[in-house]
Scaffold this motif. Structure first.
Motif, PDB file in Angstrom:
ATOM      1  N   PHE A  58       0.817  -1.219   0.000  1.00 27.56           N
ATOM      2  CA  PHE A  58       0.000   0.000   0.000  1.00 27.56           C
ATOM      3  C   PHE A  58       0.850   1.268   0.000  1.00 27.56           C
ATOM      4  O   PHE A  58       0.519   2.239  -0.677  1.00 27.56           O
ATOM      5  CB  PHE A  58      -0.961   0.032   1.193  1.00 27.56           C
ATOM      6  CG  PHE A  58      -1.978  -1.074   1.194  1.00 27.56           C
ATOM      7  CD1 PHE A  58      -2.476  -1.616   0.012  1.00 27.56           C
ATOM      8  CD2 PHE A  58      -2.458  -1.588   2.385  1.00 27.56           C
ATOM      9  CE1 PHE A  58      -3.425  -2.629   0.019  1.00 27.56           C
ATOM     10  CE2 PHE A  58      -3.408  -2.599   2.412  1.00 27.56           C
ATOM     11  CZ  PHE A  58      -3.895  -3.126   1.232  1.00 27.56           C
ATOM     12  N   SER A  59       1.927   1.279   0.745  1.00 27.49           N
ATOM     13  CA  SER A  59       2.761   2.483   0.825  1.00 27.49           C
ATOM     14  C   SER A  59       3.356   2.822  -0.533  1.00 27.49           C
ATOM     15  O   SER A  59       3.377   3.995  -0.931  1.00 27.49           O
ATOM     16  CB  SER A  59       3.875   2.292   1.859  1.00 27.49           C
ATOM     17  OG  SER A  59       3.319   2.024   3.133  1.00 27.49           O
ATOM     18  N   ASP A  60       3.831   1.818  -1.244  1.00 24.89           N
ATOM     19  CA  ASP A  60       4.379   2.057  -2.583  1.00 24.89           C
ATOM     20  C   ASP A  60       3.315   2.605  -3.522  1.00 24.89           C
ATOM     21  O   ASP A  60       3.584   3.478  -4.351  1.00 24.89           O
ATOM     22  CB  ASP A  60       4.957   0.769  -3.183  1.00 24.89           C
ATOM     23  CG  ASP A  60       6.309   0.401  -2.603  1.00 24.89           C
ATOM     24  OD1 ASP A  60       6.920   1.240  -1.903  1.00 24.89           O
ATOM     25  OD2 ASP A  60       6.748  -0.742  -2.855  1.00 24.89           O
ATOM     26  N   GLN A  61       2.087   2.100  -3.400  1.00 24.66           N
ATOM     27  CA  GLN A  61       1.022   2.551  -4.283  1.00 24.66           C
ATOM     28  C   GLN A  61       0.625   4.000  -3.979  1.00 24.66           C
ATOM     29  O   GLN A  61       0.373   4.774  -4.897  1.00 24.66           O
ATOM     30  CB  GLN A  61      -0.160   1.598  -4.205  1.00 24.66           C
ATOM     31  CG  GLN A  61       0.187   0.264  -4.873  1.00 24.66           C
ATOM     32  CD  GLN A  61      -0.893  -0.772  -4.713  1.00 24.66           C
ATOM     33  OE1 GLN A  61      -1.031  -1.378  -3.660  1.00 24.66           O
ATOM     34  NE2 GLN A  61      -1.670  -0.960  -5.759  1.00 24.66           N
ATOM     35  N   VAL A  62       0.602   4.367  -2.707  1.00 25.03           N
ATOM     36  CA  VAL A  62       0.299   5.749  -2.344  1.00 25.03           C
ATOM     37  C   VAL A  62       1.438   6.665  -2.796  1.00 25.03           C
ATOM     38  O   VAL A  62       1.200   7.750  -3.339  1.00 25.03           O
ATOM     39  CB  VAL A  62       0.015   5.884  -0.831  1.00 25.03           C
ATOM     40  CG1 VAL A  62      -0.126   7.343  -0.423  1.00 25.03           C
ATOM     41  CG2 VAL A  62      -1.245   5.091  -0.454  1.00 25.03           C
ATOM     42  N   ALA A  63       2.679   6.224  -2.622  1.00 18.12           N
ATOM     43  CA  ALA A  63       3.828   7.013  -3.088  1.00 18.12           C
ATOM     44  C   ALA A  63       3.757   7.221  -4.602  1.00 18.12           C
ATOM     45  O   ALA A  63       4.088   8.295  -5.109  1.00 18.12           O
ATOM     46  CB  ALA A  63       5.135   6.336  -2.691  1.00 18.12           C
ATOM     47  N   PHE A  66       1.685  10.163  -5.622  1.00 15.11           N
ATOM     48  CA  PHE A  66       2.371  11.448  -5.515  1.00 15.11           C
ATOM     49  C   PHE A  66       3.366  11.667  -6.652  1.00 15.11           C
ATOM     50  O   PHE A  66       3.738  12.798  -6.933  1.00 15.11           O
ATOM     51  CB  PHE A  66       3.049  11.586  -4.147  1.00 15.11           C
ATOM     52  CG  PHE A  66       2.061  11.895  -3.065  1.00 15.11           C
ATOM     53  CD1 PHE A  66       1.614  13.194  -2.861  1.00 15.11           C
ATOM     54  CD2 PHE A  66       1.540  10.893  -2.268  1.00 15.11           C
ATOM     55  CE1 PHE A  66       0.680  13.488  -1.897  1.00 15.11           C
ATOM     56  CE2 PHE A  66       0.607  11.171  -1.290  1.00 15.11           C
ATOM     57  CZ  PHE A  66       0.170  12.473  -1.105  1.00 15.11           C
ATOM     58  N   LYS A  67       3.753  10.586  -7.313  1.00 15.39           N
ATOM     59  CA  LYS A  67       4.629  10.718  -8.484  1.00 15.39           C
ATOM     60  C   LYS A  67       3.819  10.906  -9.768  1.00 15.39           C
ATOM     61  O   LYS A  67       4.387  10.957 -10.847  1.00 15.39           O
ATOM     62  CB  LYS A  67       5.532   9.489  -8.593  1.00 15.39           C
ATOM     63  CG  LYS A  67       6.553   9.421  -7.467  1.00 15.39           C
ATOM     64  CD  LYS A  67       7.382   8.162  -7.553  1.00 15.39           C
ATOM     65  CE  LYS A  67       8.335   8.107  -6.374  1.00 15.39           C
ATOM     66  NZ  LYS A  67       8.939   6.779  -6.218  1.00 15.39           N
ATOM     67  N   GLY A  68       2.484  10.970  -9.636  1.00 13.53           N
ATOM     68  CA  GLY A  68       1.643  11.233 -10.788  1.00 13.53           C
ATOM     69  C   GLY A  68       0.955  10.030 -11.397  1.00 13.53           C
ATOM     70  O   GLY A  68       0.292  10.154 -12.431  1.00 13.53           O
ATOM     71  N   ASP A  69       1.086   8.857 -10.781  1.00 12.61           N
ATOM     72  CA  ASP A  69       0.428   7.660 -11.299  1.00 12.61           C
ATOM     73  C   ASP A  69      -1.077   7.766 -11.030  1.00 12.61           C
ATOM     74  O   ASP A  69      -1.516   7.722  -9.881  1.00 12.61           O
ATOM     75  CB  ASP A  69       1.007   6.412 -10.637  1.00 12.61           C
ATOM     76  CG  ASP A  69       0.456   5.113 -11.193  1.00 12.61           C
ATOM     77  OD1 ASP A  69      -0.685   5.102 -11.713  1.00 12.61           O
ATOM     78  OD2 ASP A  69       1.160   4.096 -11.094  1.00 12.61           O
ATOM     79  N   GLU A 162      -3.577  16.879  -9.333  1.00 11.54           N
ATOM     80  CA  GLU A 162      -4.375  16.151 -10.316  1.00 11.54           C
ATOM     81  C   GLU A 162      -4.770  17.021 -11.505  1.00 11.54           C
ATOM     82  O   GLU A 162      -5.508  16.588 -12.386  1.00 11.54           O
ATOM     83  CB  GLU A 162      -5.628  15.582  -9.649  1.00 11.54           C
ATOM     84  CG  GLU A 162      -5.294  14.539  -8.605  1.00 11.54           C
ATOM     85  CD  GLU A 162      -6.538  13.936  -7.943  1.00 11.54           C
ATOM     86  OE1 GLU A 162      -7.679  14.215  -8.372  1.00 11.54           O
ATOM     87  OE2 GLU A 162      -6.361  13.155  -6.992  1.00 11.54           O
ATOM     88  N   LYS A 163      -4.276  18.267 -11.493  1.00  7.36           N
ATOM     89  CA  LYS A 163      -4.522  19.205 -12.592  1.00  7.36           C
ATOM     90  C   LYS A 163      -6.003  19.490 -12.826  1.00  7.36           C
ATOM     91  O   LYS A 163      -6.463  19.625 -13.961  1.00  7.36           O
ATOM     92  CB  LYS A 163      -3.828  18.750 -13.868  1.00  7.36           C
ATOM     93  CG  LYS A 163      -2.317  18.656 -13.677  1.00  7.36           C
ATOM     94  CD  LYS A 163      -1.608  18.228 -14.911  1.00  7.36           C
ATOM     95  CE  LYS A 163      -0.115  18.138 -14.779  1.00  7.36           C
ATOM     96  NZ  LYS A 163       0.532  17.987 -13.528  1.00  7.36           N
ATOM     97  N   VAL A 164      -6.743  19.576 -11.720  1.00 13.65           N
ATOM     98  CA  VAL A 164      -8.150  19.945 -11.781  1.00 13.65           C
ATOM     99  C   VAL A 164      -8.238  21.406 -12.213  1.00 13.65           C
ATOM    100  O   VAL A 164      -7.518  22.253 -11.691  1.00 13.65           O
ATOM    101  CB  VAL A 164      -8.850  19.744 -10.424  1.00 13.65           C
ATOM    102  CG1 VAL A 164     -10.259  20.306 -10.437  1.00 13.65           C
ATOM    103  CG2 VAL A 164      -8.869  18.269 -10.051  1.00 13.65           C
TER     104      VAL A 164
END
Length: 168
Positions: A58-63, A66-69, A162-164
């Motif tokens: 989970f931590s990798d997925q949340v990180a 933040f990298k734009g994934d 998220e470029k809203v």
């Protein structure tokens, strides 16, 4: 009950990631830890934390978020607790696409309770899994930036990340 906890750094502060060993059950900001603990205690009663690096990935997925994934947090297994109405609201948050926002009224309509926008707002404020259940994508009438349990500056940062474009 033992819950697994990890802490990761982000551009908007330290993030606490809590797992029950199978599913994500809390994600909050370190400076809002008392709020998170209160919600977890209400849900589990007595519990303890075991510090674990990257529980269930989970931590990798949340990180990666933040990298734009755009998809890293989309299908994470969650265990929210809460009332059936709260669960309905929280799970509906996952249907709001990256880079878009909706109003509380639109979210209420989405769950077929069009007059329940205030109750939707209250449920949103108790969302135990920030970012993954993207309550930051819900804004007020006339695109007003309103309420966020992590603070409005974080909400603004997340929407900018998220470029809203459809909010002030």
């Amino acid at each position: 009950m033992e819950l697994l906890i990890d802490k990761i750094s982000s551009e908007i502060g330290t993030i606490l990631i809590v797992s029950n060993g199978k599913k994500l059950c809390a994600l909050d900001f370190a400076d809002y830890e008392p709020r998170m603990l209160k919600l977890l205690q209400k849900r589990y009663g007595q519990f303890s934390f075991q510090n674990v690096k990257n529980p269930q990935g989970f931590s990798d997925q949340v990180a990666a978020y933040f990298k734009g994934d755009r998809t890293s947090c989309k299908n994470l297994p969650v265990d929210t607790g809460g009332t059936p109405f709260q669960q309905q609201v929280w799970l509906a948050l996952q249907t709001i696409p990256w880079g878009t926002t909706i109003s509380y009224g639109e979210l209420a309509a989405k769950i077929n309770k069009p007059t329940a926008y205030r109750a939707v707002g209250l449920a949103n404020s108790l969302n135990p899994i920030a970012i993954v259940l993207p309550c930051h994508r819900v804004i007020g009438v006339n695109n007003q930036l309103t309420g966020y349990a992590g603070g409005l500056e974080r909400k603004r940062w997340l929407l900018n990340h998220e470029k809203v474009v459809n909010y002030p």
